[in-house]
Scaffold this active site. Sequence first.
Site, mmCIF file in Angstrom:
data_model
loop_
_atom_site.group_PDB
_atom_site.id
_atom_site.type_symbol
_atom_site.label_atom_id
_atom_site.label_comp_id
_atom_site.label_asym_id
_atom_site.label_seq_id
_atom_site.Cartn_x
_atom_site.Cartn_y
_atom_site.Cartn_z
ATOM 1 N N GLU A 265 0.878 -1.168 0.000
ATOM 2 C CA GLU A 265 0.000 0.000 0.000
ATOM 3 C C GLU A 265 0.911 1.212 0.000
ATOM 4 O O GLU A 265 1.693 1.410 0.938
ATOM 5 C CB GLU A 265 -0.896 -0.002 1.234
ATOM 6 C CG GLU A 265 -1.866 1.163 1.261
ATOM 7 C CD GLU A 265 -2.333 1.484 2.657
ATOM 8 O OE1 GLU A 265 -2.058 2.618 3.113
ATOM 9 O OE2 GLU A 265 -2.943 0.606 3.290
ATOM 10 N N CYS A 302 -3.293 7.010 5.661
ATOM 11 C CA CYS A 302 -3.228 6.690 4.240
ATOM 12 C C CYS A 302 -4.518 7.077 3.519
ATOM 13 O O CYS A 302 -4.519 7.236 2.293
ATOM 14 C CB CYS A 302 -2.940 5.205 4.044
ATOM 15 S SG CYS A 302 -4.005 4.119 5.006
#
Length: 509
Positions: A265, A302
């Site tokens: 990620e 994130c």
Amino acid sequence: MTDSYIPTGRHLIAGEWITSPATFESDPVSGPKATISLATAADVDSAVQAAEEAFWTYGYTTREERAVFLEKIAEEIEARGAKITDIGTRETGLPAGRLEGERGRTTGQLRLFAAHIRKGDYLDRRYDKALPDRQPMARPDIRLMERPLGPVGVFGASNFPLAFSTAGGDTASALAAGCPVVVKGHPAHPGTGEIVAEAIDAAIRACGLPAGVFSLVQSNTREAGEALVQHPLITAVGFTGSLGGGRALYNLACARPNPIPFYGELGSVNPMFVLPEALAARGTEIASGWAGSLTMGVGQFCTNPGVAVLLDGADADAFEKEAGAVLSGTDAQPMLVGGIADAYRSGRDMLAGQEGVRQALCSSGEGRRNAPDLLVTTGEAFLADPKLHTEVFGPLGLMVRAADAGEMLDIARSLEGQLTCTLQMDAGDTELAGDLMPVLERKAGRILANGFPTGVEVCDAMMHGGPYPAATSHTTSVGTLAIRRFLRPVSYQNIPEGLLPADLQGSAE
């Protein structure tokens, strides 16, 4: 103070607490620094070799045995709760409430995975009965089931010292699947990683599992991470971090003689589209909520919604004024490490210097502390300059004032892969939202309406990933579907019943 935790700075390798000759110093926000052992390639090799040996037992445990193990890890983490909060707040500067919530999310995820693997649905078992009399060719007995890959490497994340680090999503997923794990701890919170490793080690001992099921190596250099990704016995890697660092490791994983999955990620600006009716009816309310989401955890999520796209005009003026007022009232806070704070200011200054960008709010952060910033640009400028699509990790908001609905749609089409895209909409916006939806489905792993993406529910239906550069695969790192990343399907043709995996035996009835 009984709840204070003093790190020893050691690695946990196959049940043994090991020191290395070379060391580095931790850099806590408060309290004394700690001396941390610096892992070598040899340390990584020892941990991976132990994981491979453990796999021949752990990979063939029952679902119930693994479920009990996951639940025991959760219990051991909770037993150390106060000390985890103590060291976590000192190392990261995150408030105690945030860490306590993250600890609950981590233990909740472990228990969710335990319940999920008990059901067995994740195995995707399939059975095609033999058809010996079929013409022109008989069909053999064929059964299929997902099987664990083998030892998995996991990289701890800087911004989630619990939920995405030592016992977090990737580790929990791999252990649930039946894969031993070697974690490369993040140097931003080595003490937090160490105490969580103690909890996992205690669970291993309580459950009578092989010591090599879990190891933790500490490092603040590239050597240990590269050795982990390149080790020939590692079968997959989980990573949460920067685009640059993740892409470098992804390239290493692909360049191996036996390439392996790299579940990274890497980054996302998580755009929010504020549609006209919603902007007119409740624009200031949305602006206030956006500012709150931007500054949560000093913007170090994130899923931080870094870009807001809305139509130019008086309603956009009101939105900008409200967002600026809320952001300007937010004090500077310490970021996770000095390097992240420096990178934030550098990224902000880069965006602010691009043609067509106006600084509506410019903070004066210094050292490890930063306050929010607000930049404003036009849809035309955003479409013309790919640099404006760059993620700046921290409390930075970029308003994009589009000329009309057509330009808003062009902006959506211009985006790279995202973790999330958000629609702020009212009933009168349905037609425009319908035009945007097919585009957003191709751009993001999760689409929201009338909410904010910070906060990721851990559940069966969650997708936390997205097209590159948000992630390096189309799988999720959150939720029960994450377990399948560390499995692969195996077909069994005409295999005698006694040789089949226990979960496939009896499937002929």
